[in-house]
Design an enzyme around this catalytic site. Structure first.
Site, PDB file in Angstrom:
ATOM      1  N   ASN A 121       0.825  -1.197   0.000  1.00  0.00           N
ATOM      2  CA  ASN A 121       0.000   0.000   0.000  1.00  0.00           C
ATOM      3  C   ASN A 121       0.871   1.264   0.000  1.00  0.00           C
ATOM      4  O   ASN A 121       0.743   2.149  -0.861  1.00  0.00           O
ATOM      5  CB  ASN A 121      -0.869  -0.067   1.271  1.00  0.00           C
ATOM      6  CG  ASN A 121      -1.997   0.924   1.306  1.00  0.00           C
ATOM      7  OD1 ASN A 121      -2.261   1.537   2.332  1.00  0.00           O
ATOM      8  ND2 ASN A 121      -2.710   1.115   0.213  1.00  0.00           N
ATOM      9  N   LYS A 228       8.061   1.045   9.189  1.00  0.00           N
ATOM     10  CA  LYS A 228       7.752   1.365  10.581  1.00  0.00           C
ATOM     11  C   LYS A 228       7.790   0.097  11.413  1.00  0.00           C
ATOM     12  O   LYS A 228       7.026  -0.824  11.177  1.00  0.00           O
ATOM     13  CB  LYS A 228       6.393   2.059  10.668  1.00  0.00           C
ATOM     14  CG  LYS A 228       6.481   3.453  10.032  1.00  0.00           C
ATOM     15  CD  LYS A 228       5.194   4.204  10.026  1.00  0.00           C
ATOM     16  CE  LYS A 228       5.424   5.618   9.524  1.00  0.00           C
ATOM     17  NZ  LYS A 228       4.192   6.352   9.286  1.00  0.00           N
ATOM     18  N   ALA A 261      -1.347   5.833   3.406  1.00  0.00           N
ATOM     19  CA  ALA A 261      -0.985   5.670   2.000  1.00  0.00           C
ATOM     20  C   ALA A 261      -2.104   6.073   1.033  1.00  0.00           C
ATOM     21  O   ALA A 261      -1.851   6.762   0.037  1.00  0.00           O
ATOM     22  CB  ALA A 261      -0.574   4.222   1.754  1.00  0.00           C
ATOM     23  N   LYS A 312       4.453   4.601  17.452  1.00  0.00           N
ATOM     24  CA  LYS A 312       3.075   5.118  17.355  1.00  0.00           C
ATOM     25  C   LYS A 312       2.085   4.008  16.989  1.00  0.00           C
ATOM     26  O   LYS A 312       0.905   4.094  17.328  1.00  0.00           O
ATOM     27  CB  LYS A 312       3.009   6.282  16.365  1.00  0.00           C
ATOM     28  CG  LYS A 312       3.516   5.950  14.957  1.00  0.00           C
ATOM     29  CD  LYS A 312       2.439   5.653  13.984  1.00  0.00           C
ATOM     30  CE  LYS A 312       2.963   5.015  12.733  1.00  0.00           C
ATOM     31  NZ  LYS A 312       1.984   4.874  11.669  1.00  0.00           N
ATOM     32  N   LYS A 404      -0.082  -5.991   6.150  1.00  0.00           N
ATOM     33  CA  LYS A 404       0.444  -6.479   7.424  1.00  0.00           C
ATOM     34  C   LYS A 404       0.239  -5.453   8.537  1.00  0.00           C
ATOM     35  O   LYS A 404       0.355  -4.252   8.315  1.00  0.00           O
ATOM     36  CB  LYS A 404       1.945  -6.769   7.302  1.00  0.00           C
ATOM     37  CG  LYS A 404       2.266  -7.828   6.256  1.00  0.00           C
ATOM     38  CD  LYS A 404       1.810  -9.197   6.702  1.00  0.00           C
ATOM     39  CE  LYS A 404       1.913 -10.196   5.569  1.00  0.00           C
ATOM     40  NZ  LYS A 404       1.116 -11.407   5.771  1.00  0.00           N
ATOM     41  N   GLN A 406       1.533  -3.807  12.110  1.00  0.00           N
ATOM     42  CA  GLN A 406       2.846  -3.598  12.722  1.00  0.00           C
ATOM     43  C   GLN A 406       2.748  -3.463  14.246  1.00  0.00           C
ATOM     44  O   GLN A 406       3.649  -3.871  14.970  1.00  0.00           O
ATOM     45  CB  GLN A 406       3.495  -2.325  12.153  1.00  0.00           C
ATOM     46  CG  GLN A 406       3.579  -2.276  10.641  1.00  0.00           C
ATOM     47  CD  GLN A 406       4.462  -3.356  10.052  1.00  0.00           C
ATOM     48  OE1 GLN A 406       5.416  -3.780  10.676  1.00  0.00           O
ATOM     49  NE2 GLN A 406       4.124  -3.821   8.855  1.00  0.00           N
TER      50      GLN A 406
HETATM   51  N1  LIG Z   1       0.178   1.737   4.362  1.00  0.00           N
HETATM   52  C1  LIG Z   1       0.414   2.880   4.963  1.00  0.00           C
HETATM   53  O1  LIG Z   1      -0.470   3.743   5.076  1.00  0.00           O
HETATM   54  C2  LIG Z   1       1.780   3.147   5.501  1.00  0.00           C
HETATM   55  C3  LIG Z   1       2.152   4.469   5.728  1.00  0.00           C
HETATM   56  C4  LIG Z   1       3.415   4.740   6.214  1.00  0.00           C
HETATM   57  C5  LIG Z   1       4.289   3.679   6.459  1.00  0.00           C
HETATM   58  N2  LIG Z   1       3.901   2.399   6.234  1.00  0.00           N
HETATM   59  C6  LIG Z   1       4.893   1.338   6.486  1.00  0.00           C
HETATM   60  O2  LIG Z   1       5.382   0.886   5.248  1.00  0.00           O
HETATM   61  C7  LIG Z   1       5.815  -0.464   5.370  1.00  0.00           C
HETATM   62  C8  LIG Z   1       5.249  -1.265   4.229  1.00  0.00           C
HETATM   63  O3  LIG Z   1       3.852  -1.231   4.313  1.00  0.00           O
HETATM   64  P1  LIG Z   1       2.898  -1.294   3.055  1.00  0.00           P
HETATM   65  O4  LIG Z   1       1.651  -0.586   3.481  1.00  0.00           O
HETATM   66  O5  LIG Z   1       3.574  -0.802   1.834  1.00  0.00           O
HETATM   67  O6  LIG Z   1       2.688  -2.870   2.881  1.00  0.00           O
HETATM   68  P2  LIG Z   1       1.307  -3.690   2.942  1.00  0.00           P
HETATM   69  O7  LIG Z   1       1.061  -4.156   4.325  1.00  0.00           O
HETATM   70  O8  LIG Z   1       0.247  -2.931   2.233  1.00  0.00           O
HETATM   71  O9  LIG Z   1       1.569  -4.932   1.983  1.00  0.00           O
HETATM   72  C9  LIG Z   1       2.259  -6.052   2.298  1.00  0.00           C
HETATM   73  C10 LIG Z   1       3.432  -6.143   1.348  1.00  0.00           C
HETATM   74  O10 LIG Z   1       4.301  -7.131   1.851  1.00  0.00           O
HETATM   75  C11 LIG Z   1       4.714  -7.948   0.776  1.00  0.00           C
HETATM   76  N3  LIG Z   1       5.113  -9.243   1.284  1.00  0.00           N
HETATM   77  C12 LIG Z   1       4.322 -10.262   1.702  1.00  0.00           C
HETATM   78  N4  LIG Z   1       5.090 -11.307   2.063  1.00  0.00           N
HETATM   79  C13 LIG Z   1       6.382 -10.914   1.883  1.00  0.00           C
HETATM   80  C14 LIG Z   1       7.629 -11.544   2.069  1.00  0.00           C
HETATM   81  N5  LIG Z   1       7.710 -12.782   2.541  1.00  0.00           N
HETATM   82  N6  LIG Z   1       8.751 -10.853   1.768  1.00  0.00           N
HETATM   83  C15 LIG Z   1       8.689  -9.594   1.312  1.00  0.00           C
HETATM   84  N7  LIG Z   1       7.536  -8.936   1.095  1.00  0.00           N
HETATM   85  C16 LIG Z   1       6.393  -9.594   1.385  1.00  0.00           C
HETATM   86  C17 LIG Z   1       3.534  -8.007  -0.141  1.00  0.00           C
HETATM   87  O11 LIG Z   1       3.953  -8.371  -1.436  1.00  0.00           O
HETATM   88  C18 LIG Z   1       3.052  -6.571  -0.080  1.00  0.00           C
HETATM   89  O12 LIG Z   1       3.745  -5.787  -1.017  1.00  0.00           O
HETATM   90  C19 LIG Z   1       5.371  -0.925   6.761  1.00  0.00           C
HETATM   91  O13 LIG Z   1       6.456  -0.854   7.637  1.00  0.00           O
HETATM   92  C20 LIG Z   1       4.336   0.105   7.157  1.00  0.00           C
HETATM   93  O14 LIG Z   1       4.259   0.281   8.556  1.00  0.00           O
HETATM   94  C21 LIG Z   1       2.677   2.112   5.742  1.00  0.00           C
END
Ligand SMILES: NC(=O)c1ccc[n+]([C@@H]2O[C@H](COP(=O)([O-])OP(=O)(O)OC[C@H]3O[C@@H](n4cnc5c(N)ncnc54)[C@H](O)[C@@H]3O)[C@@H](O)[C@H]2O)c1
Length: 486
Positions: A121, A228, A261, A312, A404, A406
Site C-alpha cells: 500500500n 515502521k 498511503a 506510534k 500487514k 505492525q
Molecule cells: N500503508 C500505509 O499507510 C503506511 C504508511 C506509512 C508507512 N507504512 C509502512 O510501510 C511499510 C510497508 O507497508 P505497506 O503498506 O507498503 O505494505 P502492505 O502491508 O500494504 O503490503 C504487504 C506487502 O508485503 C509484501 N510481502 C508479503 N510477504 C512478503 C515476504 N515474505 N517478503 C517480502 N515482502 C512480502 C507483499 O507483497 C506486499 O507488497 C510498513 O512498515 C508500514 O508500517 C505504511
C-alpha cells in the site's frame, strides 16, 4: 547496530570511489548543519532545475486522478513527462501497446537511478510520487524500478498488471502509477545499478530482503527506510535502518510522517519528515519526494524520527481498543498523550544519539500519532479485536487483504527489550497493549492502565518541565534539528 545504551558505528562506511554522489556530499558528519526558513512556499518542490515537457492535459501532478490542489497550482504544473521510460539496468521495456511505448524524449544519462524495494500500500503510493518526480527532474533517471513480490491476482501476474495497467490493483487499487514506474519481480534486477533505494516492505521481511541483496548493491548507493517497526538484537533495540546499513553497508536515512498511503495517493495534503544525517543527501531526497501536497521537512535526528514511526503503531492499538470498548474522543486524546509520553521516554532511554523534544513536533511525531490513532489499520483491527474477541492474526487475514499489521508485533519486540532491562513498569501503555494482544489479558485492562498510569499517581512538582528534563539528564546532548532551505 543500535544497542541499548551503546554507541553504534557510523553509517557512512561505504567505499567512496564509485559513489554517484560528489565526494563533498559523502561526508555526513563533516557536513555543516543547514538552517533555513521553516516555511516553504507552496509548490517549492516543483522548482525543476531544467524546463520540462508539459504534462498531459488533465493529468494530475502525480500521474493519477486529479486530487485536491493548492490554490494557484494548476494541474500538470510539475511537467510530468507523457512519454515512455527508458531501459535501465536489466529491466525490460514492457510490451508494445502499453502506455510506456508511446513516443517521448529518453533520459538515462547522469541521473540517479531510483528503486522502490516493496510494492504494498505505502510502497505503491511512494512509487507514484518518486516516479512522478524522477520523470520531471534531471537529478534522477527517468525509469524508477519497483520490486514486487510476485503473486497472482485474478489469474494474472501482479507485475504484468502493474506494467500494463499502471495500477497495483491488489495493494493500491484505484490509483494509477506513472508509466515510468516499472514493476520487477526479481529483487536483484530491480535494484541493479540503483543509486537511491527506498525500502518499504513490512518490517518482518526486511532481514530476508537484505540477505538476498547483500553484495549486489551499487557502491555509494544511499538508502531510505520508510518501514515502521523495530527489531531486537542480543543487546536490545535495533532500528530497521541499522539492520539495512549493517547488511548492505549503505548510508541510511528514514522517511516517516502522518502519511496514510491511500490519502497520499489521493494527493490530499500532508507533511512528512525525512531524518537524514547528511545535509546534501537530505536535499536530494527532498527533491525526490516532495510535491505540492506532500511537504517534506528534513531533520538530522534520524534515530528519533524512526523510533517515532515504530512506537506510534503500539499507541494506535491502544486507541483501537478504546474505540472497540465504546469510549470517546476524550479517552483517545488521553491515550495519545500518555502514548506520546511513553514514546519520548523510550526514545530517550534507547536512542544512542540526541533526542530532542522538537522532533516529536514534526510530522513523524505527534502528527503521525494522531492520524494513526484515528485512521490507521492498527487502530481498525484493534477495535475489531475488542468487539469480536477474534485473534489478531485472524483479523489481519480477514480485514487486511494481504496487508500487514505492525503494532502488535512491535509491542512484543518492545516488551522483550523492556523485560530484559527491568523497565516494563515504566511503560504501562506499551505493556498493556502487549499483554492484551499476546497474554490473554482482558481488553478492559487498557482503561485500568490509563487510570493507574504513573502520570496520574504522583503530584507534579511546580517545576514539572524542569523535573522532566532532569529525569532524562545525561541522555545525549540536546541539539536542535536543522532544516534544509526550501
Ligand atoms: N500503508 C500505509 O499507510 C503506511 C504508511 C506509512 C508507512 N507504512 C509502512 O510501510 C511499510 C510497508 O507497508 P505497506 O503498506 O507498503 O505494505 P502492505 O502491508 O500494504 O503490503 C504487504 C506487502 O508485503 C509484501 N510481502 C508479503 N510477504 C512478503 C515476504 N515474505 N517478503 C517480502 N515482502 C512480502 C507483499 O507483497 C506486499 O507488497 C510498513 O512498515 C508500514 O508500517 C505504511
Amino acid at each position: 547496530m543500535l544497542l541499548c545504551g551503546n554507541l553504534r558505528g557510523g553509517r557512512g562506511g561505504e567505499a567512496a570511489g564509485q559513489s554517484p554522489f560528489p565526494a563533498a556530499l559523502r561526508s555526513a558528519s563533516r557536513a555543516p548543519s543547514l538552517r533555513g526558513s521553516d516555511l516553504q512556499p507552496p509548490g517549492a518542490g516543483l522548482a525543476s532545475p531544467e524546463p520540462r515537457a508539459p504534462a498531459a492535459a488533465g493529468a494530475s501532478d502525480l500521474g493519477g486522478p486529479p486530487g485536491p490542489r493548492v490554490p494557484g497550482l494548476p494541474p500538470g504544473r510539475s511537467g510530468r513527462r507523457a512519454g515512455p521510460p527508458l531501459l535501465g539496468g536489466s529491466l525490460q521495456i514492457p510490451a508494445a501497446g502499453s502506455a510506456r511505448s508511446s513516443a517521448a524524449a529518453p533520459r538515462t544519462m547522469g541521473g540517479k537511478k531510483v528503486c522502490v524495494v516493496g510494492s504494498g500500500n505505502w510502497g505503491s503510493a511512494i512509487a507514484k510520487i518518486a516516479g512522478s518526480n524522477a520523470a520531471r527532474l534531471s537529478t534522477f533517471e527517468n525509469l524508477v524500478s519497483m520490486w514486487v513480490l510476485e503473486e497472482e491476482v485474478g489469474g494474472r501476474r501482479l507485475t504484468e498488471i502493474i506494467n500494463t495497467e499502471h495500477e497495483n490493483v491488489k495493494y493500491l487499487p484505484g490509483h494509477k502509477l506513472p508509466p515510468n514506474v516499472v514493476a520487477e519481480p526479481d529483487l536483484l534486477k530491480a535494484c541493479a545499478g540503483a543509486d537511491v533505494l527506498l525500502f518499504v516492505v513490512p518490517h518482518q521481511f526486511i532481514g530476508k530482503v537484505c540477505e538476498q541483496l547483500k553484495g549486489h548493491v551499487k557502491k555509494g548507493a544511499i538508502g531510505v527506510s520508510l518501514i515502521k517497526g523495530v527489531d531486537e538484537g542480543p543487546d536490545g533495540l535495533r532500528l530497521i535502518s541499522d539492520i539495512i546499513h549493517e547488511k548492505l553497508g549503505i548510508e541510511m536515512s528514514v522517511l516517516m510522517g502522518a502519511n496514510i498511503a491511500n490519502e497520499v495517493a489521493e494527493e490530499k495534503f500532508c507533511e512528512t519528515t525525512i531524518g537524514c544525517k547528511n545535509a546534501q543527501y537530505g536535499q536530494i531526497l527532498k527533491e525526490l519526494m516532495q510535491t505540492p501536497n506532500f511537504r517534506v521537512t528534513v531533520v538530522q535526528e534520524a534515530d528519533t524520527v524512526e523510533i517515532c514511526g515504530a512506537l506510534k503503531n503500539i499507541v494506535a492499538v491502544g486507541a483501537g481498543f478504546c474505540d472497540g470498548l465504546g469510549f470517546g474522543d476524550n479517552t483517545k486524546a488521553a491515550v495519545i498523550r500518555l502514548g506520546l509520553m511513553e514514546m519520548i521516554g523510550f526514545a530517550k532511554l534507547f536512542c544512542k544519539g540526541p533526542v530532542t523534544p522538537s522532533t516529536f513536533l514534526e510530522s513523524c511525531g505527534v502528527a503521525d500519532l494522531i492520524t494513526t490513532c484515528y485512521g490507521g489499520r492498527n487502530r481498525k483491527v484493534a477495535e475489531a479485536f475488542a468487539k469480536t474477541g477474534k485473534s489478531i492474526e485472524q483479523l489481519e487475514k480477514e480485514m487486511l487483504n494481504g496487508q500487514k499489521l505492525q503494532g502488535p508485533q512491535t509491542s512484543a519486540e518492545l516488551h522483550r527489550i523492556l523485560k530484559s532491562k527491568n523497565m516494563v513498569e515504566k511503560f504501562p501503555l506499551f505493556t498493556a497493549v502487549y499483554q492484551i494482544c499476546y497474554e490473554g489479558k482482558p481488553v478492559t485492562d487498557v482503561i485500568k492502565c490509563l487510570q493507574n498510569h504513573p502520570e496520574h499517581i504522583f503530584v507534579r512538582s511546580p517545576d514539572f518541565l524542569g523535573a522532566f528534563a532532569e529525569r532524562w539528564k545525561g541522555r545525549g546532548s540536546p541539539s536542535r534539528p536543522w532544516r534544509l532551505p526550501a
